[in-house]
Design a protein around this motif. Structure first.
Motif, PDB file in Angstrom:
ATOM      1  N   ASP A 191     -47.880 -73.446 -74.778  1.00 37.19           N
ATOM      2  CA  ASP A 191     -46.550 -73.674 -75.333  1.00 37.19           C
ATOM      3  C   ASP A 191     -46.476 -72.793 -76.578  1.00 37.19           C
ATOM      4  OD1 ASP A 191     -44.332 -74.831 -76.744  1.00 37.19           O
ATOM      5  OD2 ASP A 191     -44.542 -76.610 -75.489  1.00 37.19           O
ATOM      6  N   HIS A 192     -45.637 -71.777 -76.543  1.00 33.02           N
ATOM      7  CA  HIS A 192     -45.681 -70.832 -77.659  1.00 33.02           C
ATOM      8  C   HIS A 192     -44.296 -70.329 -78.070  1.00 33.02           C
ATOM      9  CE1 HIS A 192     -46.102 -66.945 -75.008  1.00 33.02           C
ATOM     10  NE2 HIS A 192     -45.287 -67.816 -74.465  1.00 33.02           N
ATOM     11  N   ARG A 193     -44.310 -69.649 -79.225  1.00 37.33           N
ATOM     12  CA  ARG A 193     -43.078 -69.131 -79.809  1.00 37.33           C
ATOM     13  C   ARG A 193     -43.374 -67.722 -80.321  1.00 37.33           C
ATOM     14  NH1 ARG A 193     -41.130 -69.277 -85.110  1.00 37.33           N
ATOM     15  NH2 ARG A 193     -38.858 -69.331 -85.344  1.00 37.33           N
ATOM     16  N   PRO A 194     -43.285 -66.721 -79.430  1.00 36.84           N
ATOM     17  CA  PRO A 194     -43.587 -65.352 -79.856  1.00 36.84           C
ATOM     18  C   PRO A 194     -42.554 -64.844 -80.865  1.00 36.84           C
ATOM     19  CG  PRO A 194     -43.597 -65.554 -77.438  1.00 36.84           C
ATOM     20  CD  PRO A 194     -42.974 -66.795 -77.990  1.00 36.84           C
ATOM     21  N   VAL A 195     -43.057 -64.158 -81.893  1.00 38.72           N
ATOM     22  CA  VAL A 195     -42.199 -63.548 -82.917  1.00 38.72           C
ATOM     23  C   VAL A 195     -42.549 -62.069 -83.006  1.00 38.72           C
ATOM     24  CG1 VAL A 195     -41.526 -63.549 -85.347  1.00 38.72           C
ATOM     25  CG2 VAL A 195     -42.123 -65.709 -84.221  1.00 38.72           C
ATOM     26  N   SER A 196     -41.538 -61.219 -82.933  1.00 40.82           N
ATOM     27  CA  SER A 196     -41.807 -59.776 -82.962  1.00 40.82           C
ATOM     28  C   SER A 196     -42.232 -59.330 -84.357  1.00 40.82           C
ATOM     29  CB  SER A 196     -40.572 -59.004 -82.506  1.00 40.82           C
ATOM     30  OG  SER A 196     -39.465 -59.346 -83.303  1.00 40.82           O
ATOM     31  N   ASP A 197     -43.043 -58.270 -84.380  1.00 45.40           N
ATOM     32  CA  ASP A 197     -43.475 -57.681 -85.643  1.00 45.40           C
ATOM     33  C   ASP A 197     -42.267 -57.067 -86.360  1.00 45.40           C
ATOM     34  OD1 ASP A 197     -45.967 -58.445 -84.915  1.00 45.40           O
ATOM     35  OD2 ASP A 197     -46.754 -56.427 -84.538  1.00 45.40           O
ATOM     36  N   PRO A 198     -42.414 -56.756 -87.650  1.00 45.96           N
ATOM     37  CA  PRO A 198     -41.259 -56.223 -88.397  1.00 45.96           C
ATOM     38  C   PRO A 198     -40.657 -54.968 -87.773  1.00 45.96           C
ATOM     39  CG  PRO A 198     -42.997 -56.867 -89.923  1.00 45.96           C
ATOM     40  CD  PRO A 198     -43.573 -57.019 -88.539  1.00 45.96           C
ATOM     41  N   GLU A 199     -41.493 -54.129 -87.106  1.00 44.64           N
ATOM     42  CA  GLU A 199     -40.936 -52.905 -86.502  1.00 44.64           C
ATOM     43  C   GLU A 199     -40.321 -53.163 -85.131  1.00 44.64           C
ATOM     44  OE1 GLU A 199     -44.113 -53.607 -86.746  1.00 44.64           O
ATOM     45  OE2 GLU A 199     -45.347 -52.580 -85.244  1.00 44.64           O
ATOM     46  N   GLY A 200     -40.356 -54.410 -84.663  1.00 46.77           N
ATOM     47  CA  GLY A 200     -39.802 -54.734 -83.353  1.00 46.77           C
ATOM     48  C   GLY A 200     -40.849 -54.640 -82.268  1.00 46.77           C
ATOM     49  N   CYS A 201     -40.426 -54.812 -81.032  1.00 48.44           N
ATOM     50  CA  CYS A 201     -41.383 -54.849 -79.921  1.00 48.44           C
ATOM     51  C   CYS A 201     -40.692 -54.430 -78.618  1.00 48.44           C
ATOM     52  CB  CYS A 201     -41.929 -56.268 -79.773  1.00 48.44           C
ATOM     53  SG  CYS A 201     -43.203 -56.421 -78.504  1.00 48.44           S
ATOM     54  N   LEU A 202     -41.380 -53.590 -77.859  1.00 55.25           N
ATOM     55  CA  LEU A 202     -40.953 -53.274 -76.491  1.00 55.25           C
ATOM     56  C   LEU A 202     -42.082 -53.699 -75.577  1.00 55.25           C
ATOM     57  CD1 LEU A 202     -39.056 -51.814 -74.437  1.00 55.25           C
ATOM     58  CD2 LEU A 202     -40.412 -49.745 -74.872  1.00 55.25           C
ATOM     59  N   CYS A 203     -41.785 -54.505 -74.573  1.00 51.86           N
ATOM     60  CA  CYS A 203     -42.853 -54.926 -73.667  1.00 51.86           C
ATOM     61  C   CYS A 203     -42.336 -55.055 -72.231  1.00 51.86           C
ATOM     62  CB  CYS A 203     -43.504 -56.223 -74.139  1.00 51.86           C
ATOM     63  SG  CYS A 203     -42.397 -57.561 -74.424  1.00 51.86           S
ATOM     64  N   LEU A 204     -43.298 -55.114 -71.324  1.00 54.00           N
ATOM     65  CA  LEU A 204     -43.028 -55.361 -69.907  1.00 54.00           C
ATOM     66  C   LEU A 204     -43.504 -56.777 -69.622  1.00 54.00           C
ATOM     67  CD1 LEU A 204     -42.507 -54.360 -66.910  1.00 54.00           C
ATOM     68  CD2 LEU A 204     -44.937 -53.752 -66.887  1.00 54.00           C
ATOM     69  N   ALA A 205     -42.636 -57.607 -69.067  1.00 52.85           N
ATOM     70  CA  ALA A 205     -43.001 -59.010 -68.847  1.00 52.85           C
ATOM     71  C   ALA A 205     -42.678 -59.419 -67.414  1.00 52.85           C
ATOM     72  CB  ALA A 205     -42.254 -59.909 -69.823  1.00 52.85           C
ATOM     73  N   THR A 206     -43.653 -60.042 -66.772  1.00 55.29           N
ATOM     74  CA  THR A 206     -43.438 -60.626 -65.445  1.00 55.29           C
ATOM     75  C   THR A 206     -43.614 -62.136 -65.562  1.00 55.29           C
ATOM     76  OG1 THR A 206     -44.089 -58.692 -64.169  1.00 55.29           O
ATOM     77  CG2 THR A 206     -44.361 -60.820 -63.104  1.00 55.29           C
ATOM     78  N   THR A 207     -42.604 -62.864 -65.143  1.00 53.35           N
ATOM     79  CA  THR A 207     -42.638 -64.323 -65.236  1.00 53.35           C
ATOM     80  C   THR A 207     -42.574 -64.908 -63.828  1.00 53.35           C
ATOM     81  OG1 THR A 207     -41.457 -64.195 -67.332  1.00 53.35           O
ATOM     82  CG2 THR A 207     -41.524 -66.341 -66.263  1.00 53.35           C
ATOM     83  N   ILE A 208     -43.569 -65.733 -63.501  1.00 54.73           N
ATOM     84  CA  ILE A 208     -43.629 -66.389 -62.194  1.00 54.73           C
ATOM     85  C   ILE A 208     -43.399 -67.878 -62.413  1.00 54.73           C
ATOM     86  CG2 ILE A 208     -45.059 -66.830 -60.154  1.00 54.73           C
ATOM     87  CD1 ILE A 208     -46.720 -64.320 -61.041  1.00 54.73           C
ATOM     88  N   GLY A 209     -42.422 -68.410 -61.743  1.00 54.36           N
ATOM     89  CA  GLY A 209     -42.169 -69.849 -61.855  1.00 54.36           C
ATOM     90  C   GLY A 209     -41.270 -70.241 -63.010  1.00 54.36           C
TER      91      GLY A 209
END
Ligand code: ZN
Length: 227
Positions: A191-209
């Protein structure tokens, strides 16, 4: 650029090498290996072992314990008969002439079909977060996600598995700090709450379910949010 410090782990690498991951999860692992020589080497070795096993199986052979032992013994004998591998060469030191790493490494770049990310349509997810849907099915979504600096994804847990690889910038959550090449693995126990770094974030995410929001406001809005 430093090497990744968060890896997919043996189980996912084995599944990836054996072709057992869905397309979106395989794309995340493949992207990670573009950053990570250690995982790239492990995948290569697993594929070699898998290939040797397949080569060694006659159509009428079964994988009984004895048969498997005999098969490994045969692979060992064949390995022993091969000329020794050349010693590993020390990695070349980067020089000023080295080209910088592209923002989107292969094989993801080809998967996206090239072109400029800025010219694509980024869909609004929440203030400060936009995405490009690469695959959207009933149970699996694969997206490029771009977050502005200091933006929080609402507290959530996972229906099954969420695999994220950072491409640029970074983010932090209860499990650590994730930088380019790092893989973050979410499951129903996290159970989490990701927060982007000050310079921002670009990512690839695959979510199953799917995801399920768990914060007090999130529970209320679960049915309306598109995460
Ligand atoms: Zn790795």
């Amino acid at each position: 650029m430093s090497l990744p410090s968060h890896h997919p782990g043996d189980t996912l690498l084995i599944d990836y090498a054996g072709g057992g991951l869905c397309e979106g999860a395989a794309l995340v692992v493949a992207t990670h290996t573009a950053y990570c020589p250690g995982c790239r080497r492990m995948v290569g070795e697993m594929e070699a072992v898998g290939g040797a096993l397949l080569d060694g199986i006659e159509p009428d052979e079964t994988l009984s314990p004895d048969g498997l032992e005999a098969l490994f013994a045969r692979i060992d004998r064949e390995e022993a008969g091969r000329p020794p591998r050349p010693p590993c060469q020390p990695a070349a030191r980067p020089t000023a002439a080295d080209a910088p790493r592209p923002l989107i490494p292969e094989p993801l770049r080809s998967y996206l079909g090239g072109g400029d990310l800025e010219s694509r349509r980024w869909r609004f997810l929440q203030p400060g977060i936009r995405c490009i849907d690469l695959k959207a099915g009933p149970n699996v979504t694969t997206r490029l996600v771009r977050m502005k600096g200091g933006v929080a994804v609402p507290q959530h847990t996972h229906g099954d598995m969420e695999l994220t690889v950072v491409l640029d910038g970074g983010f932090s959550d209860e499990l650590g700090s994730f930088q380019p090449g790092d893989v973050a693995i979410g499951d129903p126990s996290i159970d989490h709450r990701p927060v982007s770094d000050p310079e921002g974030c670009l990512c690839l995410a695959t979510t199953i379910g799917g995801l399920r929001l768990t914060g007090p406001i999130g529970r209320l809005f679960n049915r309306f949010m598109d995460f």
